[in-house]
Design a protein around this motif. Structure first.
Motif, PDB file in Angstrom:
ATOM      1  N   ARG A   9       0.844  -1.195   0.000  1.00  0.00           N
ATOM      2  CA  ARG A   9       0.000   0.000   0.000  1.00  0.00           C
ATOM      3  C   ARG A   9       0.881   1.247   0.000  1.00  0.00           C
ATOM      4  O   ARG A   9       0.467   2.299  -0.451  1.00  0.00           O
ATOM      5  CB  ARG A   9      -0.845   0.052   1.278  1.00  0.00           C
ATOM      6  CG  ARG A   9      -2.153  -0.659   1.168  1.00  0.00           C
ATOM      7  CD  ARG A   9      -2.976  -0.345   2.395  1.00  0.00           C
ATOM      8  NE  ARG A   9      -4.047  -1.300   2.537  1.00  0.00           N
ATOM      9  CZ  ARG A   9      -4.807  -1.397   3.605  1.00  0.00           C
ATOM     10  NH1 ARG A   9      -4.592  -0.605   4.642  1.00  0.00           N
ATOM     11  NH2 ARG A   9      -5.763  -2.280   3.660  1.00  0.00           N
ATOM     12  N   TYR A  10       2.076   1.100   0.564  1.00  0.00           N
ATOM     13  CA  TYR A  10       2.949   2.259   0.753  1.00  0.00           C
ATOM     14  C   TYR A  10       4.152   2.275  -0.196  1.00  0.00           C
ATOM     15  O   TYR A  10       4.647   3.342  -0.545  1.00  0.00           O
ATOM     16  CB  TYR A  10       3.431   2.296   2.213  1.00  0.00           C
ATOM     17  CG  TYR A  10       2.271   2.231   3.182  1.00  0.00           C
ATOM     18  CD1 TYR A  10       1.548   3.376   3.479  1.00  0.00           C
ATOM     19  CD2 TYR A  10       1.860   1.019   3.739  1.00  0.00           C
ATOM     20  CE1 TYR A  10       0.459   3.321   4.338  1.00  0.00           C
ATOM     21  CE2 TYR A  10       0.772   0.965   4.591  1.00  0.00           C
ATOM     22  CZ  TYR A  10       0.073   2.114   4.892  1.00  0.00           C
ATOM     23  OH  TYR A  10      -1.013   2.055   5.731  1.00  0.00           O
ATOM     24  N   VAL A 156      -2.546  -5.467  -4.907  1.00  0.00           N
ATOM     25  CA  VAL A 156      -2.293  -4.030  -5.092  1.00  0.00           C
ATOM     26  C   VAL A 156      -1.948  -3.727  -6.549  1.00  0.00           C
ATOM     27  O   VAL A 156      -2.426  -2.753  -7.126  1.00  0.00           O
ATOM     28  CB  VAL A 156      -1.170  -3.543  -4.146  1.00  0.00           C
ATOM     29  CG1 VAL A 156      -0.678  -2.158  -4.545  1.00  0.00           C
ATOM     30  CG2 VAL A 156      -1.655  -3.525  -2.706  1.00  0.00           C
ATOM     31  N   ASN A 159      -5.399  -4.851  -8.643  1.00  0.00           N
ATOM     32  CA  ASN A 159      -6.738  -4.519  -8.116  1.00  0.00           C
ATOM     33  C   ASN A 159      -7.683  -5.724  -8.178  1.00  0.00           C
ATOM     34  O   ASN A 159      -8.894  -5.563  -8.279  1.00  0.00           O
ATOM     35  CB  ASN A 159      -7.343  -3.325  -8.862  1.00  0.00           C
ATOM     36  CG  ASN A 159      -8.343  -2.570  -7.987  1.00  0.00           C
ATOM     37  OD1 ASN A 159      -8.391  -2.749  -6.775  1.00  0.00           O
ATOM     38  ND2 ASN A 159      -9.163  -1.735  -8.605  1.00  0.00           N
TER      39      ASN A 159
ATOM     40  N   GLY B  70       1.376   9.602   0.847  1.00  0.00           N
ATOM     41  CA  GLY B  70       2.308   8.607   1.404  1.00  0.00           C
ATOM     42  C   GLY B  70       1.898   7.196   1.052  1.00  0.00           C
ATOM     43  O   GLY B  70       2.161   6.250   1.804  1.00  0.00           O
ATOM     44  N   LEU B  71       1.248   7.037  -0.104  1.00  0.00           N
ATOM     45  CA  LEU B  71       0.810   5.706  -0.546  1.00  0.00           C
ATOM     46  C   LEU B  71       1.525   5.352  -1.852  1.00  0.00           C
ATOM     47  O   LEU B  71       2.105   6.215  -2.503  1.00  0.00           O
ATOM     48  CB  LEU B  71      -0.705   5.706  -0.789  1.00  0.00           C
ATOM     49  CG  LEU B  71      -1.581   5.973   0.431  1.00  0.00           C
ATOM     50  CD1 LEU B  71      -3.022   6.171   0.010  1.00  0.00           C
ATOM     51  CD2 LEU B  71      -1.492   4.821   1.428  1.00  0.00           C
ATOM     52  N   SER B  72       1.455   4.068  -2.229  1.00  0.00           N
ATOM     53  CA  SER B  72       2.092   3.670  -3.478  1.00  0.00           C
ATOM     54  C   SER B  72       1.200   4.054  -4.659  1.00  0.00           C
ATOM     55  O   SER B  72      -0.028   4.199  -4.508  1.00  0.00           O
ATOM     56  CB  SER B  72       2.367   2.167  -3.486  1.00  0.00           C
ATOM     57  OG  SER B  72       1.168   1.442  -3.497  1.00  0.00           O
ATOM     58  N   TYR B  73       1.802   4.160  -5.831  1.00  0.00           N
ATOM     59  CA  TYR B  73       1.063   4.544  -7.037  1.00  0.00           C
ATOM     60  C   TYR B  73      -0.109   3.593  -7.330  1.00  0.00           C
ATOM     61  O   TYR B  73      -1.239   4.057  -7.540  1.00  0.00           O
ATOM     62  CB  TYR B  73       2.031   4.616  -8.229  1.00  0.00           C
ATOM     63  CG  TYR B  73       1.349   4.836  -9.540  1.00  0.00           C
ATOM     64  CD1 TYR B  73       1.034   6.110  -9.983  1.00  0.00           C
ATOM     65  CD2 TYR B  73       0.992   3.757 -10.347  1.00  0.00           C
ATOM     66  CE1 TYR B  73       0.389   6.309 -11.191  1.00  0.00           C
ATOM     67  CE2 TYR B  73       0.351   3.939 -11.552  1.00  0.00           C
ATOM     68  CZ  TYR B  73       0.055   5.218 -11.973  1.00  0.00           C
ATOM     69  OH  TYR B  73      -0.597   5.402 -13.163  1.00  0.00           O
ATOM     70  N   PRO B  74       0.109   2.268  -7.340  1.00  0.00           N
ATOM     71  CA  PRO B  74      -1.032   1.389  -7.664  1.00  0.00           C
ATOM     72  C   PRO B  74      -2.157   1.443  -6.631  1.00  0.00           C
ATOM     73  O   PRO B  74      -3.318   1.231  -6.974  1.00  0.00           O
ATOM     74  CB  PRO B  74      -0.417  -0.008  -7.749  1.00  0.00           C
ATOM     75  CG  PRO B  74       0.889   0.082  -7.089  1.00  0.00           C
ATOM     76  CD  PRO B  74       1.354   1.489  -7.209  1.00  0.00           C
ATOM     77  N   THR B  75      -1.825   1.747  -5.358  1.00  0.00           N
ATOM     78  CA  THR B  75      -2.873   1.859  -4.335  1.00  0.00           C
ATOM     79  C   THR B  75      -3.805   3.025  -4.680  1.00  0.00           C
ATOM     80  O   THR B  75      -5.036   2.891  -4.625  1.00  0.00           O
ATOM     81  CB  THR B  75      -2.239   2.088  -2.943  1.00  0.00           C
ATOM     82  OG1 THR B  75      -1.395   0.993  -2.649  1.00  0.00           O
ATOM     83  CG2 THR B  75      -3.292   2.212  -1.857  1.00  0.00           C
ATOM     84  N   ARG B  77      -4.125   4.425  -7.678  1.00  0.00           N
ATOM     85  CA  ARG B  77      -4.807   4.112  -8.943  1.00  0.00           C
ATOM     86  C   ARG B  77      -5.994   3.165  -8.702  1.00  0.00           C
ATOM     87  O   ARG B  77      -7.055   3.322  -9.309  1.00  0.00           O
ATOM     88  CB  ARG B  77      -3.795   3.471  -9.902  1.00  0.00           C
ATOM     89  CG  ARG B  77      -4.322   3.291 -11.319  1.00  0.00           C
ATOM     90  CD  ARG B  77      -3.625   2.135 -11.977  1.00  0.00           C
ATOM     91  NE  ARG B  77      -3.740   0.952 -11.152  1.00  0.00           N
ATOM     92  CZ  ARG B  77      -2.818  -0.006 -11.079  1.00  0.00           C
ATOM     93  NH1 ARG B  77      -1.719   0.095 -11.767  1.00  0.00           N
ATOM     94  NH2 ARG B  77      -2.999  -1.060 -10.308  1.00  0.00           N
ATOM     95  N   ASN B  78      -5.828   2.191  -7.791  1.00  0.00           N
ATOM     96  CA  ASN B  78      -6.929   1.279  -7.471  1.00  0.00           C
ATOM     97  C   ASN B  78      -8.107   2.032  -6.862  1.00  0.00           C
ATOM     98  O   ASN B  78      -9.264   1.721  -7.146  1.00  0.00           O
ATOM     99  CB  ASN B  78      -6.458   0.194  -6.494  1.00  0.00           C
ATOM    100  CG  ASN B  78      -5.498  -0.781  -7.139  1.00  0.00           C
ATOM    101  OD1 ASN B  78      -5.372  -0.806  -8.358  1.00  0.00           O
ATOM    102  ND2 ASN B  78      -4.810  -1.556  -6.346  1.00  0.00           N
ATOM    103  N   ASP B  81      -9.901   3.659  -9.636  1.00  0.00           N
ATOM    104  CA  ASP B  81     -10.680   2.672 -10.396  1.00  0.00           C
ATOM    105  C   ASP B  81     -11.943   2.265  -9.637  1.00  0.00           C
ATOM    106  O   ASP B  81     -13.010   2.108 -10.235  1.00  0.00           O
ATOM    107  CB  ASP B  81      -9.815   1.444 -10.695  1.00  0.00           C
ATOM    108  CG  ASP B  81      -8.759   1.739 -11.754  1.00  0.00           C
ATOM    109  OD1 ASP B  81      -8.899   2.760 -12.447  1.00  0.00           O
ATOM    110  OD2 ASP B  81      -7.794   0.973 -11.867  1.00  0.00           O
ATOM    111  N   ASP B  82     -11.817   2.087  -8.319  1.00  0.00           N
ATOM    112  CA  ASP B  82     -12.991   1.736  -7.505  1.00  0.00           C
ATOM    113  C   ASP B  82     -14.009   2.871  -7.528  1.00  0.00           C
ATOM    114  O   ASP B  82     -15.224   2.634  -7.573  1.00  0.00           O
ATOM    115  CB  ASP B  82     -12.564   1.448  -6.054  1.00  0.00           C
ATOM    116  CG  ASP B  82     -11.728   0.174  -5.938  1.00  0.00           C
ATOM    117  OD1 ASP B  82     -11.748  -0.620  -6.895  1.00  0.00           O
ATOM    118  OD2 ASP B  82     -11.059  -0.008  -4.905  1.00  0.00           O
ATOM    119  N   GLU B  85     -15.844   2.806 -10.792  1.00  0.00           N
ATOM    120  CA  GLU B  85     -16.846   1.734 -10.767  1.00  0.00           C
ATOM    121  C   GLU B  85     -18.082   2.182  -9.977  1.00  0.00           C
ATOM    122  O   GLU B  85     -19.216   1.931 -10.383  1.00  0.00           O
ATOM    123  CB  GLU B  85     -16.264   0.463 -10.135  1.00  0.00           C
ATOM    124  CG  GLU B  85     -15.327  -0.313 -11.042  1.00  0.00           C
ATOM    125  CD  GLU B  85     -15.990  -0.765 -12.328  1.00  0.00           C
ATOM    126  OE1 GLU B  85     -17.079  -1.352 -12.255  1.00  0.00           O
ATOM    127  OE2 GLU B  85     -15.424  -0.497 -13.403  1.00  0.00           O
TER     128      GLU B  85
END
Lengths: 190, 92
Positions: A9-10, A156, A159, B70-75, B77-78, B81-82, B85
Motif C-alpha cells: 500500500r505504501y 495491489v 486490483n 504517502g501511498l504507493s502509485y497502484p494503491t 490508482r486502485n 478505479d474503484d 466503478e
C-alpha cells in the motif's frame, strides 16, 4: 505495523523491485555459502550448486509466478496493471524466504538436517529433533508470511481482491509451483 | 469544537436514495420547494469526495497524489478505479 502487514500500500514499483533485486543477490550468496538450493517457488534444499545455478533458480521461482500472475491480470483485471508493480512486489515478497535460509544456517539446525540426510527414517528418532522442530514451525510462519505478502503484492498491482483475487492467486501459485519445480530441478542437473 | 454534519443521502428508514425537496436562504429565510436529484458528487462517500478533491488539486496526477498521501502509485490508482466503478453504478 500497517507497513509490515500491507507493505505494498505504501511502497510499490521501482522501490520494491530494487529492494527485491538486492534481496535476490543476498539470498544467492548466502545459499552458495550454506550449500542450499532453491526448489520451486518457495522450497529449499541441500546441494552444492554454482552461484549461477542458484541465481537462475531464484529467478525462476520469482519470475514464473510473476509471469502467471501478470497473464491472469491481463485476462481478469479491469485495471491497467504495470509490470514493474507486479514483478517488483513479487520480488520483495520473497523476503521471508531469506529468513528460512538464514534459519537453516543455524549450526544446531544444520547439523541435524545433515545427519537426517544420511539416515533411514526409522533411525531419525535417535536424533534430538528439538531444534529442527522449532525450525519447522518457523518455516511454516515464514511461508504464511510469504504467501500473504505475495498475495497482497498481486492484489495491489492488479486490483484483483477478495474472493476472485484469492482464487486467481491460488490457481496461479499452484501452476507456478509445478512449473518452477520442474525448471529448478533441471537447473540443478546441469 | 465544531460538530461535523454529514449530508444524508440514503433514507434512514427504508434505505432509498434521498432527493432534495426544499432549499432555504439563511440570510432572508426565502424557501424554495420542489423535487431535485442530489448531485452525483454528493452521492459519493465522504472518503470518495475527499479523494476527488485531492485528485483535482493534484491536477489529476496520480503520482503526485501518491507522494502527498504517502501511498504507493497502484494503491491510489486502485482507489480511482474503484471510484469510477462506484460512479458507473450510481449513474445506472
Amino acid at each position: 505495523m500497517k507497513k509490515l502487514i500491507y507493505p505494498f500500500r505504501y511502497f510499490s514499483g521501482e522501490k520494491t523491485l530494487v529492494a527485491g533485486l538486492v534481496l535476490m543477490m543476498v539470498a544467492t550468496i548466502l545459499a552458495r555459502i550454506a550449500g542450499s538450493t532453491f526448489r520451486g517457488v518457495v522450497s529449499q534444499g541441500i546441494d552444492s550448486l554454482s552461484f549461477g545455478q542458484l541465481l537462475l533458480q531464484w529467478l525462476v521461482g520469482w519470475l514464473v509466478l510473476s509471469a502467471l500472475l501478470y497473464a491472469a491480470a491481463r485476462i481478469f483485471s479491469r485495471t491497467r496493471t504495470r509490470i514493474v508493480d507486479l514483478v517488483g512486489n513479487q520480488a520483495w515478497a520473497r523476503l521471508p524466504l531469506l529468513f528460512i535460509l538464514l534459519g537453516g544456517m543455524l549450526p544446531a539446525v544444520r547439523r541435524t538436517i545433515d545427519a537426517m540426510e544420511c539416515m533411514a527414517p526409522n533411525e531419525m528418532m535417535q536424533l534430538d529433533l528439538t531444534w529442527v522442530t522449532i525450525y519447522g514451525f518457523f518455516v511454516v510462519v515464514m511461508l504464511v508470511w510469504f504467501l500473504w505478502w505475495s498475495y497482497c503484492g498481486f492484489a495491489v498491482a492488479t486490483n484483483l481482491r477478495r474472493g476472485k483475487g484469492i482464487a486467481i492467486y491460488i490457481v496461479c501459485y499452484l501452476l507456478a509451483e509445478v512449473a518452477a519445480t520442474w525448471m529448478t530441478n533441471a537447473i540443478a542437473r546441469w | 469544537m465544531e460538530s461535523i454534519k454529514n449530508l444524508p443521502v440514503v433514507c434512514p428508514s427504508c434505505g432509498a436514495e434521498l432527493r432534495v425537496r426544499a432549499l432555504a436562504c439563511p440570510k432572508c429565510d426565502t424557501r424554495v420547494e420542489g423535487d431535485y436529484d442530489l448531485p452525483l458528487f454528493l452521492l459519493l462517500t465522504a472518503e470518495e469526495q475527499r479523494f476527488v478533491l485531492d485528485f483535482v488539486k493534484c491536477s489529476g496526477s496520480l503520482k503526485e497524489m501518491a507522494a502527498q498521501l504517502g501511498l504507493s502509485y497502484p494503491t491510489v490508482r486502485n482507489r480511482l478505479d474503484d471510484l469510477i466503478e462506484h460512479l458507473k453504478t450510481l449513474e445506472l
